[in-house]
Design a protein around this motif. Structure first.
Motif, PDB file in Angstrom:
ATOM      1  N   ALA A 162      20.430 -12.298  49.377  1.00  0.00           N
ATOM      2  CA  ALA A 162      19.452 -12.012  48.325  1.00  0.00           C
ATOM      3  C   ALA A 162      18.144 -12.738  48.644  1.00  0.00           C
ATOM      4  O   ALA A 162      18.159 -13.876  49.120  1.00  0.00           O
ATOM      5  CB  ALA A 162      19.987 -12.463  46.975  1.00  0.00           C
ATOM      6  N   TYR A 173      16.582 -12.471  37.846  1.00  0.00           N
ATOM      7  CA  TYR A 173      16.581 -11.465  38.899  1.00  0.00           C
ATOM      8  C   TYR A 173      15.603 -10.396  38.480  1.00  0.00           C
ATOM      9  O   TYR A 173      15.656  -9.900  37.342  1.00  0.00           O
ATOM     10  CB  TYR A 173      17.983 -10.856  39.095  1.00  0.00           C
ATOM     11  CG  TYR A 173      17.962  -9.610  39.962  1.00  0.00           C
ATOM     12  CD1 TYR A 173      17.555  -9.673  41.287  1.00  0.00           C
ATOM     13  CD2 TYR A 173      18.313  -8.371  39.433  1.00  0.00           C
ATOM     14  CE1 TYR A 173      17.511  -8.526  42.072  1.00  0.00           C
ATOM     15  CE2 TYR A 173      18.284  -7.224  40.203  1.00  0.00           C
ATOM     16  CZ  TYR A 173      17.871  -7.297  41.530  1.00  0.00           C
ATOM     17  OH  TYR A 173      17.813  -6.170  42.302  1.00  0.00           O
ATOM     18  N   PRO A 175      14.582  -6.749  39.074  1.00  0.00           N
ATOM     19  CA  PRO A 175      15.010  -5.507  39.735  1.00  0.00           C
ATOM     20  C   PRO A 175      13.878  -4.777  40.440  1.00  0.00           C
ATOM     21  O   PRO A 175      14.075  -4.232  41.535  1.00  0.00           O
ATOM     22  CB  PRO A 175      15.570  -4.678  38.568  1.00  0.00           C
ATOM     23  CG  PRO A 175      15.964  -5.675  37.536  1.00  0.00           C
ATOM     24  CD  PRO A 175      14.944  -6.772  37.640  1.00  0.00           C
ATOM     25  N   ASP A 178      13.431  -6.582  43.527  1.00  0.00           N
ATOM     26  CA  ASP A 178      14.707  -6.900  44.164  1.00  0.00           C
ATOM     27  C   ASP A 178      14.710  -8.328  44.712  1.00  0.00           C
ATOM     28  O   ASP A 178      15.042  -8.570  45.872  1.00  0.00           O
ATOM     29  CB  ASP A 178      15.020  -5.909  45.286  1.00  0.00           C
ATOM     30  CG  ASP A 178      16.482  -5.984  45.737  1.00  0.00           C
ATOM     31  OD1 ASP A 178      17.329  -6.392  44.916  1.00  0.00           O
ATOM     32  OD2 ASP A 178      16.765  -5.643  46.910  1.00  0.00           O
ATOM     33  N   TRP A 205      21.981  -9.591  40.980  1.00  0.00           N
ATOM     34  CA  TRP A 205      21.478  -8.959  42.210  1.00  0.00           C
ATOM     35  C   TRP A 205      22.469  -7.931  42.732  1.00  0.00           C
ATOM     36  O   TRP A 205      22.087  -6.873  43.226  1.00  0.00           O
ATOM     37  CB  TRP A 205      21.225 -10.060  43.241  1.00  0.00           C
ATOM     38  CG  TRP A 205      20.835  -9.611  44.612  1.00  0.00           C
ATOM     39  CD1 TRP A 205      19.579  -9.308  45.073  1.00  0.00           C
ATOM     40  CD2 TRP A 205      21.712  -9.435  45.746  1.00  0.00           C
ATOM     41  NE1 TRP A 205      19.627  -8.962  46.405  1.00  0.00           N
ATOM     42  CE2 TRP A 205      20.916  -9.031  46.842  1.00  0.00           C
ATOM     43  CE3 TRP A 205      23.080  -9.590  45.921  1.00  0.00           C
ATOM     44  CZ2 TRP A 205      21.456  -8.782  48.091  1.00  0.00           C
ATOM     45  CZ3 TRP A 205      23.619  -9.333  47.170  1.00  0.00           C
ATOM     46  CH2 TRP A 205      22.810  -8.932  48.236  1.00  0.00           C
ATOM     47  N   ALA A 208      22.290  -3.992  41.636  1.00  0.00           N
ATOM     48  CA  ALA A 208      21.180  -3.096  41.933  1.00  0.00           C
ATOM     49  C   ALA A 208      21.683  -1.701  42.307  1.00  0.00           C
ATOM     50  O   ALA A 208      22.807  -1.530  42.780  1.00  0.00           O
ATOM     51  CB  ALA A 208      20.326  -3.668  43.071  1.00  0.00           C
ATOM     52  N   ARG A 211      23.258  -1.167  45.558  1.00  0.00           N
ATOM     53  CA  ARG A 211      24.436  -1.996  45.827  1.00  0.00           C
ATOM     54  C   ARG A 211      25.604  -1.458  44.988  1.00  0.00           C
ATOM     55  O   ARG A 211      26.200  -0.462  45.350  1.00  0.00           O
ATOM     56  CB  ARG A 211      24.117  -3.475  45.556  1.00  0.00           C
ATOM     57  CG  ARG A 211      23.024  -4.002  46.486  1.00  0.00           C
ATOM     58  CD  ARG A 211      22.770  -5.486  46.358  1.00  0.00           C
ATOM     59  NE  ARG A 211      21.626  -5.815  47.208  1.00  0.00           N
ATOM     60  CZ  ARG A 211      20.366  -5.972  46.758  1.00  0.00           C
ATOM     61  NH1 ARG A 211      20.114  -5.906  45.453  1.00  0.00           N
ATOM     62  NH2 ARG A 211      19.390  -6.218  47.603  1.00  0.00           N
TER      63      ARG A 211
END
Length: 299
Positions: A162, A173, A175, A178, A205, A208, A211
């Motif tokens: 990350a 975090y 988004p 990112d 994280w 996302a 992910r």
């Protein structure tokens, strides 16, 4: 239909409403958390991991081993008289109309596929310290070297790729970018506070779109962000169990306590759903350090 976890859910809701989530409360005055193990030595996963770790820490058990009544008998160490078991969860599936049940399998919808019924039940397990004449191999737990444990914690969290930006006042975090924003490590009261906060944001994280793609808006509406926080809370606790990192109660997350209680009262199964998402996130994050270890061996 009655949920077999009603009593447990109600207890968890009561603890949340009292101000301290149960996955954090257990380690306020406890030692290094340990992942609970089955009689075979295999770690429990999902909801059972933090539920049993929570139960063990509250009752002061040092052993991470848990047995069913029959497993205890199989090692000639029956459950001591008067001991109360802790609830564990068993997920099961059944094909509707399974021939094993003496019926024909038939399609349940227009797709022609048989319908799969998923359900859960609870069963009781007992810590090794609740058994009579339990073999010492389940009781003599070797405490890890603190320096080695700290190095392992850092290795696991540092392997997660990350992007982190340091120096910001509020951990979060982002988004859209990112990236994770964190205060400098020295801004935290202890190194573990920093690592626990970092782990929490790494859980976010993992969700996302490119992910694990965790999106709860359609189901939970205005409670979507609070539910994501619940996933990250449970996930960080579960990850901490794997690396010996006690969860920390972050002041910025206290505002979600009322939302979590509301979600669980309205939809008790949300706790298990959140635990499922959390377990997938933990597995995803741990894979990075596993890959790094394999690469190091091959070098």
């Amino acid at each position: 239909m009655s949920n077999p976890l009603n009593d447990l859910i109600n207890d968890i809701i009561a603890r949340i409403e009292a101000g301290v989530p149960p996955w954090r409360q257990a380690w306020k005055a406890s030692a290094d958390p340990k992942a609970p193990l089955r009689a075979t030595g295999e770690p429990f996963s999902g909801s059972n991991a933090w539920l049993l770790a929570f139960a063990g820490a509250l009752r002061g058990y040092r052993s991470p081993y848990w047995f069913t009544f029959r497993q205890a008998l199989s090692i000639n160490a029956p459950v001591a008289k008067g001991e109360k078991g802790s609830p564990a969860i068993l997920y099961k599936t059944r094909v509707v109309g399974d021939p094993a049940d003496g019926a024909d399998v038939g399609p349940a919808d227009d797709t022609g596929d048989p319908r799969i019924l998923r359900y859960l039940k609870t069963y009781s397990v007992f810590n090794a310290e609740q058994l009579t004449d339990c073999p010492q191999q389940y009781l003599n737990v070797v405490e890890p070297d603190p320096a080695a444990r700290a190095a392992a914690r850092n290795a696991v969290l540092d392997a997660i790729p990350a992007r982190v930006e340091f120096g910001r006042g509020t951990p979060c975090y982002v988004p859209a970018l990112d990236l994770i924003r964190l205060p400098l490590p020295e801004a935290f009261d202890t190194p573990d506070d920093f690592l626990a906060t970092k782990a929490h944001e790494q859980l976010h994280w993992s969700g996302a779109a490119h992910r694990l793609d965790r999106t709860f808006g359609k189901r939970f509406g205005d409670e979507a962000y609070a539910f994501e926080e619940l996933v990250a809370e449970i996930g960080a606790a579960a990850l901490g169990l794997r690396i010996g990192l006690a969860p920390q109660l972050l002041d910025s997350h206290a505002a979600y306590l009322g939302h979590w209680a509301k979600i669980l009262r309205h939809r008790p199964s949300a706790l298990l759903e959140a635990s499922g998402h959390a377990q997938r996130a933990v597995d995803y994050l741990l894979a990075f350090s596993a890959q790094a270890a394999v690469a190091a061996l091959a070098a």
